[in-house]
Structure formats: C-alpha cells, structure tokens
Scaffold this motif. Structure first.
Motif, PDB file in Angstrom:
ATOM      1  N   LYS A 102       0.819  -1.205   0.000  1.00 15.55           N
ATOM      2  CA  LYS A 102       0.000   0.000   0.000  1.00 15.55           C
ATOM      3  C   LYS A 102       0.854   1.257   0.000  1.00 15.55           C
ATOM      4  CE  LYS A 102      -3.651   0.216   2.637  1.00 15.55           C
ATOM      5  NZ  LYS A 102      -4.503   0.132   3.838  1.00 15.55           N
ATOM      6  N   ARG A 103       2.025   1.177   0.668  1.00  9.89           N
ATOM      7  CA  ARG A 103       2.878   2.350   0.787  1.00  9.89           C
ATOM      8  C   ARG A 103       4.315   1.889   0.948  1.00  9.89           C
ATOM      9  NH1 ARG A 103       3.534   6.452   5.450  1.00  9.89           N
ATOM     10  NH2 ARG A 103       2.836   4.715   6.710  1.00  9.89           N
ATOM     11  N   SER A 104       5.229   2.604   0.316  1.00  4.12           N
ATOM     12  CA  SER A 104       6.651   2.308   0.416  1.00  4.12           C
ATOM     13  C   SER A 104       7.335   3.508   1.063  1.00  4.12           C
ATOM     14  CB  SER A 104       7.217   2.060  -0.979  1.00  4.12           C
ATOM     15  OG  SER A 104       8.604   1.914  -0.920  1.00  4.12           O
ATOM     16  N   ILE A 105       8.214   3.249   2.044  1.00  4.60           N
ATOM     17  CA  ILE A 105       8.908   4.324   2.749  1.00  4.60           C
ATOM     18  C   ILE A 105      10.413   4.117   2.544  1.00  4.60           C
ATOM     19  CG2 ILE A 105       9.103   5.548   4.950  1.00  4.60           C
ATOM     20  CD1 ILE A 105       6.598   3.880   5.819  1.00  4.60           C
ATOM     21  N   PRO A 106      10.983   4.630   1.444  1.00  7.12           N
ATOM     22  CA  PRO A 106      12.390   4.364   1.134  1.00  7.12           C
ATOM     23  C   PRO A 106      13.374   4.956   2.143  1.00  7.12           C
ATOM     24  CG  PRO A 106      11.249   5.212  -0.792  1.00  7.12           C
ATOM     25  CD  PRO A 106      10.325   5.366   0.371  1.00  7.12           C
ATOM     26  N   SER A 107      13.016   6.054   2.806  1.00  8.08           N
ATOM     27  CA  SER A 107      13.955   6.678   3.735  1.00  8.08           C
ATOM     28  C   SER A 107      14.262   5.781   4.927  1.00  8.08           C
ATOM     29  CB  SER A 107      13.398   8.013   4.225  1.00  8.08           C
ATOM     30  OG  SER A 107      12.159   7.823   4.884  1.00  8.08           O
ATOM     31  N   THR A 108      13.302   4.961   5.347  1.00  5.99           N
ATOM     32  CA  THR A 108      13.524   4.048   6.463  1.00  5.99           C
ATOM     33  C   THR A 108      13.610   2.591   6.010  1.00  5.99           C
ATOM     34  OG1 THR A 108      11.138   3.907   6.870  1.00  5.99           O
ATOM     35  CG2 THR A 108      12.370   5.558   8.119  1.00  5.99           C
ATOM     36  N   GLY A 109      13.374   2.314   4.728  1.00  6.23           N
ATOM     37  CA  GLY A 109      13.463   0.947   4.210  1.00  6.23           C
ATOM     38  C   GLY A 109      12.316   0.077   4.676  1.00  6.23           C
ATOM     39  N   ARG A 110      11.118   0.655   4.790  1.00  6.60           N
ATOM     40  CA  ARG A 110       9.965  -0.084   5.287  1.00  6.60           C
ATOM     41  C   ARG A 110       8.827  -0.013   4.275  1.00  6.60           C
ATOM     42  NH1 ARG A 110      11.107  -1.290  10.492  1.00  6.60           N
ATOM     43  NH2 ARG A 110       9.023  -1.610  11.326  1.00  6.60           N
ATOM     44  N   VAL A 111       7.909  -0.990   4.360  1.00 11.11           N
ATOM     45  CA  VAL A 111       6.739  -1.033   3.485  1.00 11.11           C
ATOM     46  C   VAL A 111       5.496  -1.343   4.325  1.00 11.11           C
ATOM     47  CG1 VAL A 111       7.954  -1.704   1.377  1.00 11.11           C
ATOM     48  CG2 VAL A 111       7.159  -3.462   2.933  1.00 11.11           C
ATOM     49  N   VAL A 112       4.350  -0.881   3.839  1.00  6.54           N
ATOM     50  CA  VAL A 112       3.067  -1.200   4.461  1.00  6.54           C
ATOM     51  C   VAL A 112       2.334  -2.127   3.499  1.00  6.54           C
ATOM     52  CG1 VAL A 112       0.882  -0.273   5.291  1.00  6.54           C
ATOM     53  CG2 VAL A 112       2.985   1.018   5.654  1.00  6.54           C
ATOM     54  N   VAL A 113       2.015  -3.335   3.981  1.00  8.50           N
ATOM     55  CA  VAL A 113       1.343  -4.347   3.163  1.00  8.50           C
ATOM     56  C   VAL A 113      -0.067  -4.525   3.704  1.00  8.50           C
ATOM     57  CG1 VAL A 113       1.459  -6.713   2.318  1.00  8.50           C
ATOM     58  CG2 VAL A 113       3.559  -5.484   2.807  1.00  8.50           C
ATOM     59  N   GLU A 114      -1.052  -4.587   2.778  1.00  6.26           N
ATOM     60  CA  GLU A 114      -2.438  -4.685   3.235  1.00  6.26           C
ATOM     61  C   GLU A 114      -2.703  -6.013   3.936  1.00  6.26           C
ATOM     62  OE1 GLU A 114      -5.475  -4.566   0.282  1.00  6.26           O
ATOM     63  OE2 GLU A 114      -4.419  -5.902  -1.073  1.00  6.26           O
ATOM     64  N   LYS A 115      -3.446  -5.942   5.055  1.00  7.96           N
ATOM     65  CA  LYS A 115      -3.857  -7.084   5.872  1.00  7.96           C
ATOM     66  C   LYS A 115      -2.674  -7.841   6.496  1.00  7.96           C
ATOM     67  CE  LYS A 115      -8.426  -7.258   4.557  1.00  7.96           C
ATOM     68  NZ  LYS A 115      -8.710  -5.924   4.179  1.00  7.96           N
ATOM     69  N   VAL A 116      -1.513  -7.187   6.628  1.00  2.00           N
ATOM     70  CA  VAL A 116      -0.328  -7.791   7.238  1.00  2.00           C
ATOM     71  C   VAL A 116       0.191  -6.852   8.316  1.00  2.00           C
ATOM     72  CG1 VAL A 116       2.050  -8.534   6.811  1.00  2.00           C
ATOM     73  CG2 VAL A 116       0.285  -9.040   5.145  1.00  2.00           C
ATOM     74  N   ASN A 117       0.665  -7.417   9.430  1.00  2.00           N
ATOM     75  CA  ASN A 117       1.219  -6.661  10.549  1.00  2.00           C
ATOM     76  C   ASN A 117       0.177  -5.698  11.121  1.00  2.00           C
ATOM     77  OD1 ASN A 117       3.254  -6.093  12.367  1.00  2.00           O
ATOM     78  ND2 ASN A 117       4.204  -4.541  11.087  1.00  2.00           N
ATOM     79  N   MET A 118      -1.014  -6.238  11.383  1.00  2.00           N
ATOM     80  CA  MET A 118      -2.107  -5.418  11.912  1.00  2.00           C
ATOM     81  C   MET A 118      -1.828  -5.052  13.370  1.00  2.00           C
ATOM     82  SD  MET A 118      -4.047  -5.164   9.325  1.00  2.00           S
ATOM     83  CE  MET A 118      -5.610  -4.570   9.851  1.00  2.00           C
ATOM     84  N   MET A 119      -2.156  -3.797  13.714  1.00  2.00           N
ATOM     85  CA  MET A 119      -2.002  -3.336  15.089  1.00  2.00           C
ATOM     86  C   MET A 119      -3.246  -2.560  15.492  1.00  2.00           C
ATOM     87  SD  MET A 119       0.497  -0.093  14.980  1.00  2.00           S
ATOM     88  CE  MET A 119      -0.368   1.461  15.085  1.00  2.00           C
ATOM     89  N   LYS A 120      -3.494  -2.487  16.787  1.00  2.00           N
ATOM     90  CA  LYS A 120      -4.635  -1.743  17.297  1.00  2.00           C
ATOM     91  C   LYS A 120      -4.165  -0.376  17.741  1.00  2.00           C
ATOM     92  CE  LYS A 120      -7.307  -5.705  18.812  1.00  2.00           C
ATOM     93  NZ  LYS A 120      -8.466  -5.559  17.981  1.00  2.00           N
ATOM     94  N   LYS A 121      -4.980   0.638  17.450  1.00  2.00           N
ATOM     95  CA  LYS A 121      -4.637   2.013  17.809  1.00  2.00           C
ATOM     96  C   LYS A 121      -5.837   2.658  18.471  1.00  2.00           C
ATOM     97  CE  LYS A 121      -2.781   6.282  16.064  1.00  2.00           C
ATOM     98  NZ  LYS A 121      -2.089   6.964  14.995  1.00  2.00           N
TER      99      LYS A 121
END
Length: 105
Positions: free
Chosen positions: A24-43
């Motif tokens: 869903k989103r790529s963050i090249p400055s920190t080398g991280r990615v957001v993948v849909e329905k993966v690594n879900m957290m509660k906020k």
C-alpha cells in the motif's frame, strides 16, 4: 528498494510469515513497506468530528522491506529481483527465476 507501491509481495519472516498482500505504501527513507492485511495493530483513536465515537481501530503497521519478497506476475512465485538497463537507458526489475521483466510500462 526492490518493491514499489502496488507490487504483490510475500512475507518471509515474522508473525505473518507466508501471507501474501499488496504494497500500500513504500517508505524508502527508512526501508519499510506497508502491506495490506499484514502486521495489523490496534490504535486508540481520540474522538474527533469525523469520528465522534472514538474507540480502538485496527490498521497496518510498516514492516521492514527485507522481510518481504516480490511475487513475480508471470511465474507467480516469490523471487529475488535483478536490475537491468534497457536500450532507452531506463532501469527495470527482472525476475531471477523466470528472467521476465517485472516493470512493464
């Protein structure tokens, strides 16, 4: 980075190992990615005008790009990525297993 927004990836390590999803989103400055329905957290959400109830919502948290492998669109397998320069001088990604281009634009 070896993955971009819109790529299909497979998680290779962590609590969600084996899951497949779209970036869903790529963050090249920190080398991280957001993948849909993966690594879900509660906020905990504070009440706002858009969400007057507030409460607890679930959302995807970023995970390290090294923990995902790109799924090749032609052979449908998780693969490593090679980079190749075209005749026009553009850098494209190539599947290491089947040898076909991943970036078809």
């Amino acid at each position: 980075m070896h993955v971009k927004k819109g790529d299909t990836v497979k998680v290779i390590s962590g609590k969600d190992r084996g899951k497949v999803g779209e970036v869903k989103r790529s963050i090249p400055s920190t080398g991280r990615v957001v993948v849909e329905k993966v690594n879900m957290m509660k906020k905990a959400m504070r009440p706002t005008q858009q969400n007057p109830q507030g409460g607890i919502s679930t959302m995807e948290a970023p995970l390290d790009a090294s923990n995902v492998m790109l799924v090749c669109p032609s052979c449908n397998e998780a693969t490593r990525v090679a980079h190749k320069r075209t005749e026009a001088g553009k850098l494209i990604r190539v599947c290491k297993k089947c040898g076909k281009d991943i970036d078809t634009e």
